[in-house]
Design a protein around this motif. Structure first.
Motif, PDB file in Angstrom:
ATOM      1  N   UNK A 130       0.821  -1.217   0.000  1.00  0.00           N
ATOM      2  CA  UNK A 130       0.000   0.000   0.000  1.00  0.00           C
ATOM      3  C   UNK A 130       0.852   1.263   0.000  1.00  0.00           C
ATOM      4  N   UNK A 131       2.115   1.166  -0.321  1.00  0.00           N
ATOM      5  CA  UNK A 131       3.004   2.314  -0.122  1.00  0.00           C
ATOM      6  C   UNK A 131       2.541   3.586  -0.816  1.00  0.00           C
ATOM      7  N   UNK A 132       1.859   3.440  -1.960  1.00  0.00           N
ATOM      8  CA  UNK A 132       1.395   4.629  -2.693  1.00  0.00           C
ATOM      9  C   UNK A 132      -0.052   5.003  -2.362  1.00  0.00           C
ATOM     10  N   UNK A 133      -0.687   4.271  -1.467  1.00  0.00           N
ATOM     11  CA  UNK A 133      -2.097   4.531  -1.148  1.00  0.00           C
ATOM     12  C   UNK A 133      -2.203   5.584  -0.043  1.00  0.00           C
ATOM     13  N   UNK A 134      -3.163   6.494  -0.190  1.00  0.00           N
ATOM     14  CA  UNK A 134      -3.407   7.480   0.866  1.00  0.00           C
ATOM     15  C   UNK A 134      -3.865   6.746   2.125  1.00  0.00           C
ATOM     16  N   UNK A 135      -3.402   7.226   3.273  1.00  0.00           N
ATOM     17  CA  UNK A 135      -3.707   6.541   4.530  1.00  0.00           C
ATOM     18  C   UNK A 135      -5.209   6.428   4.763  1.00  0.00           C
ATOM     19  N   UNK A 136      -5.971   7.426   4.270  1.00  0.00           N
ATOM     20  CA  UNK A 136      -7.415   7.390   4.523  1.00  0.00           C
ATOM     21  C   UNK A 136      -8.113   6.249   3.797  1.00  0.00           C
ATOM     22  N   UNK A 137      -7.447   5.645   2.805  1.00  0.00           N
ATOM     23  CA  UNK A 137      -8.065   4.538   2.070  1.00  0.00           C
ATOM     24  C   UNK A 137      -7.762   3.178   2.699  1.00  0.00           C
ATOM     25  N   UNK A 138      -6.956   3.152   3.757  1.00  0.00           N
ATOM     26  CA  UNK A 138      -6.605   1.874   4.390  1.00  0.00           C
ATOM     27  C   UNK A 138      -7.749   1.366   5.256  1.00  0.00           C
ATOM     28  N   UNK A 139      -7.785   0.050   5.464  1.00  0.00           N
ATOM     29  CA  UNK A 139      -8.740  -0.514   6.423  1.00  0.00           C
ATOM     30  C   UNK A 139      -8.275  -0.124   7.832  1.00  0.00           C
ATOM     31  N   UNK A 140      -9.153  -0.326   8.816  1.00  0.00           N
ATOM     32  CA  UNK A 140      -8.807   0.024  10.192  1.00  0.00           C
ATOM     33  C   UNK A 140      -7.558  -0.690  10.676  1.00  0.00           C
ATOM     34  N   UNK A 141      -7.460  -1.977  10.353  1.00  0.00           N
ATOM     35  CA  UNK A 141      -6.302  -2.750  10.790  1.00  0.00           C
ATOM     36  C   UNK A 141      -5.021  -2.286  10.114  1.00  0.00           C
ATOM     37  N   UNK A 142      -5.129  -1.992   8.803  1.00  0.00           N
ATOM     38  CA  UNK A 142      -3.954  -1.501   8.070  1.00  0.00           C
ATOM     39  C   UNK A 142      -3.505  -0.145   8.613  1.00  0.00           C
ATOM     40  N   UNK A 143      -4.489   0.689   8.966  1.00  0.00           N
ATOM     41  CA  UNK A 143      -4.156   2.013   9.494  1.00  0.00           C
ATOM     42  C   UNK A 143      -3.396   1.892  10.817  1.00  0.00           C
ATOM     43  N   UNK A 144      -3.826   0.938  11.663  1.00  0.00           N
ATOM     44  CA  UNK A 144      -3.139   0.766  12.951  1.00  0.00           C
ATOM     45  C   UNK A 144      -1.727   0.243  12.756  1.00  0.00           C
ATOM     46  N   UNK A 145      -1.538  -0.643  11.762  1.00  0.00           N
ATOM     47  CA  UNK A 145      -0.180  -1.118  11.473  1.00  0.00           C
ATOM     48  C   UNK A 145       0.678   0.052  11.000  1.00  0.00           C
ATOM     49  N   UNK A 146       0.091   0.926  10.158  1.00  0.00           N
ATOM     50  CA  UNK A 146       0.830   2.104   9.700  1.00  0.00           C
ATOM     51  C   UNK A 146       1.200   3.001  10.883  1.00  0.00           C
ATOM     52  N   UNK A 147       0.244   3.231  11.789  1.00  0.00           N
ATOM     53  CA  UNK A 147       0.515   4.096  12.950  1.00  0.00           C
ATOM     54  C   UNK A 147       1.660   3.519  13.789  1.00  0.00           C
ATOM     55  N   UNK A 148       1.668   2.201  13.962  1.00  0.00           N
ATOM     56  CA  UNK A 148       2.767   1.581  14.722  1.00  0.00           C
ATOM     57  C   UNK A 148       4.070   1.681  13.941  1.00  0.00           C
TER      58      UNK A 148
END
Ligand SMILES: Nc1ncnc2c1ncn2[C@@H]1O[C@H](COP(=O)(O)OP(=O)(O)O)[C@@H](O)[C@H]1O
Ligand SMILES: [Mg+2]
Length: 237
Positions: A130-148
């Protein structure tokens, strides 16, 4: 036991002239330890993490990191000292893509960023996909992995996680707890607030119970998970 990585004692503080929220709260985290902080809604769990991250003015108490007092340090200096905080909400930049978010996480050490991003891509392949995807398009779980992942960009010694599984499906939460266990296995100390107490205790070394601004119990995670009183109060029977 050697010097605790984190030793917070007698913390008293809140959000202004109103009543104190933390009423003599303590928290210790040993090097590499994963501590789950559980307790009822409104107990002060998020407030405790904010206090450790340097985002709350305390009226009393001391916080030591590796034996050095950091109680008076502002949040940015604590980040530099090795404390990374992932708040429950608003923990990514929604319009930036995944890679840009990781770069923001690594702003303290821009020269190390490229290598660390590659290491995170290897550790969490979803971030690479997902490196080129805007963070707002991630699923909840993907967003939390990104935040970590953003927090890990500074190679923290202590990672503070506020309800990382909140709002996730059971399957997504399971994946997220696996990711947290992996970060722990690599030696990073973690203090994690969780409503999913059973799941949190299952990967934690130790559990701490916070009630009404005070730490009322601390013990091995497995013992806490098996304690009938704890099961009745926090683990749904
Ligand atoms: N920014 C704030 N301003 C004023 N009061 C707050 C603020 N954040 C939390 N509180 C209050 O502090 C208490 C503890 O909140 P919190 O630390 O979020 O609890 P928990 O995370 O355990 O659910 C609650 O009574 C809450 O209403
Ligand atoms: Mg909270």
């Amino acid at each position: 036991m050697g010097v605790a990585l984190l030793a917070a004692r007698g913390l008293v503080g809140g959000y202004g002239a109103a009543e104190e929220i933390l009423k003599g709260c303590e928290l210790a985290v040993a090097p590499g330890e994963l501590v789950a902080i559980i307790g009822p809604n409104g107990a002060g769990k998020s407030t405790l993490l904010k206090a450790i991250a340097g985002l709350l003015r305390l009226n009393a108490g001391t916080i030591l990191l590796d034996g050095t007092e950091i109680t008076a340090l502002p949040a940015r200096a604590r980040a530099r000292a090795g404390i990374a905080f992932v708040p429950q909400e608003a923990n990514v930049f929604p319009t930036m893509n995944v890679r840009e978010n990781l770069e923001m996480g690594g702003f303290l050490e821009p020269r190390a960023a490229r290598g660390r991003i590659e290491a995170l891509y290897a550790r969490f392949p979803v971030l690479a996909e997902k490196r080129r995807a805007a963070a707002r398009t991630l699923s909840g779980g993907q967003r939390q992995v990104l935040a970590m992942g953003m927090a890990l960009m500074v190679k923290p010694r202590l990672l503070l996680l506020d309800e990382p599984s909140a709002g996730l499906s059971p399957k997504a939460a399971e994946g997220l707890f696996d990711a947290i266990a992996a970060i722990h296995a690599e030696g990073t100390a973690i203090a994690m607030v969780e409503q999913n107490a059973s799941e949190a205790l299952a990967i934690a070394d130790r559990g701490v119970v916070l009630v009404n601004g005070a730490s009322v119990h601390s013990g091995p995670a497995r013992a806490l998970a098996a304690d009938p009183e704890m099961r009745r109060l926090f683990l749904g029977g």
